[in-house]
Design a protein around this motif. Sequence first.
Motif, short mmCIF file in Angstrom:
data_model
loop_
_atom_site.label_atom_id
_atom_site.label_comp_id
_atom_site.label_asym_id
_atom_site.label_seq_id
_atom_site.Cartn_x
_atom_site.Cartn_y
_atom_site.Cartn_z
N PHE A 24 0.82 -1.21 0.00
CA PHE A 24 0.00 0.00 0.00
C PHE A 24 0.86 1.27 0.00
CE2 PHE A 24 -2.52 3.33 1.99
CZ PHE A 24 -3.69 3.25 1.24
N LEU A 25 1.96 1.27 0.76
CA LEU A 25 2.77 2.46 0.94
C LEU A 25 4.25 2.09 0.87
CD1 LEU A 25 3.00 5.48 1.89
CD2 LEU A 25 3.03 4.58 4.20
N CYS A 26 4.99 2.79 0.02
CA CYS A 26 6.42 2.52 -0.11
C CYS A 26 7.11 3.83 -0.47
CB CYS A 26 6.66 1.49 -1.21
SG CYS A 26 8.39 1.11 -1.46
N SER A 27 8.24 4.11 0.19
CA SER A 27 9.02 5.30 -0.11
C SER A 27 10.44 4.88 -0.43
CB SER A 27 9.02 6.25 1.10
OG SER A 27 9.83 7.38 0.84
N THR A 28 10.96 5.36 -1.57
CA THR A 28 12.34 5.06 -1.96
C THR A 28 13.01 6.35 -2.39
OG1 THR A 28 11.62 4.60 -4.23
CG2 THR A 28 11.82 2.71 -2.75
N GLY A 29 14.31 6.44 -2.14
CA GLY A 29 15.01 7.65 -2.55
C GLY A 29 16.42 7.70 -2.01
N THR A 30 16.98 8.91 -2.04
CA THR A 30 18.35 9.12 -1.58
C THR A 30 18.40 10.35 -0.70
OG1 THR A 30 18.87 10.46 -3.51
CG2 THR A 30 19.38 8.12 -3.66
N ALA A 31 19.37 10.35 0.20
CA ALA A 31 19.61 11.51 1.06
C ALA A 31 21.11 11.82 1.03
CB ALA A 31 19.16 11.23 2.49
N MET A 32 21.42 13.11 1.07
CA MET A 32 22.81 13.54 1.04
C MET A 32 23.03 14.59 2.13
SD MET A 32 25.01 15.33 -2.03
CE MET A 32 24.74 13.96 -3.13
N VAL A 33 24.13 14.46 2.85
CA VAL A 33 24.51 15.43 3.87
C VAL A 33 25.86 16.03 3.46
CG1 VAL A 33 25.07 15.80 6.30
CG2 VAL A 33 23.29 14.15 5.66
N SER A 42 24.11 20.56 5.57
CA SER A 42 22.97 20.66 4.67
C SER A 42 22.49 19.25 4.35
CB SER A 42 23.40 21.37 3.39
OG SER A 42 22.35 21.40 2.47
N TYR A 43 21.20 19.00 4.57
CA TYR A 43 20.58 17.69 4.33
C TYR A 43 19.57 17.83 3.20
CZ TYR A 43 17.56 13.62 5.18
OH TYR A 43 16.82 12.48 5.04
N ASN A 61 14.59 19.55 2.31
CA ASN A 61 15.87 20.19 2.59
C ASN A 61 15.86 20.72 4.02
OD1 ASN A 61 17.00 20.09 -0.17
ND2 ASN A 61 15.28 21.42 -0.63
N TYR A 62 16.88 20.35 4.78
CA TYR A 62 17.01 20.84 6.15
C TYR A 62 18.46 21.23 6.40
CZ TYR A 62 12.56 18.45 6.91
OH TYR A 62 11.26 18.03 6.82
N ILE A 63 18.67 21.99 7.44
CA ILE A 63 20.00 22.33 7.92
C ILE A 63 20.12 21.76 9.33
CG2 ILE A 63 21.57 24.22 8.56
CD1 ILE A 63 21.03 24.05 5.55
N HIS A 64 21.24 21.10 9.62
CA HIS A 64 21.49 20.58 10.97
C HIS A 64 22.57 21.44 11.63
CE1 HIS A 64 19.96 16.58 9.29
NE2 HIS A 64 19.05 17.03 10.12
N ARG A 65 22.28 21.87 12.85
CA ARG A 65 23.20 22.73 13.62
C ARG A 65 23.51 22.03 14.93
NH1 ARG A 65 20.71 28.31 14.58
NH2 ARG A 65 19.28 27.07 15.83
N SER A 66 24.79 21.83 15.20
CA SER A 66 25.23 21.16 16.41
C SER A 66 25.00 22.03 17.65
CB SER A 66 26.72 20.82 16.29
OG SER A 66 27.17 20.18 17.44
N ARG A 67 24.64 21.39 18.75
CA ARG A 67 24.53 22.03 20.06
C ARG A 67 25.28 21.17 21.06
NH1 ARG A 67 20.13 22.02 22.68
NH2 ARG A 67 19.19 20.25 21.68
#
Length: 94
Positions: A24-33, A42-43, A61-67
């Motif tokens: 019923f539901l399937c997601s496929t793809g790629t992610a790059m950081v 940058s994600y 698209n997201y940005i990750h910031r370390s704390r």
Amino acid sequence: MVDGPNRRPIPIADDGILSVPANFLCSTGTAMVVERADGLLSYREQDQLDLAGSAYAFTRNYIHRSRPSGFDVLFDKPELRLFQRVDMRLNESQ
């Protein structure tokens, strides 16, 4: 609950958990950081969501910031805004 144009019922268990058939539901793809010049990460994710026989392409698209105690996930827009804060501190009570 009923799915999109096919109007088939989606079973929901007594405990409220959605029970979706395997096909019923399937997601496929790629992610790059990638590290940016300012040290933030940058994600970018490009996926295809297959839902009940229909395919939908999408990008996130997201940005990750370390704390010191984890990291923030920010929307990747000209004005960075907080989407999610992840706390990685240990729970001292356990």
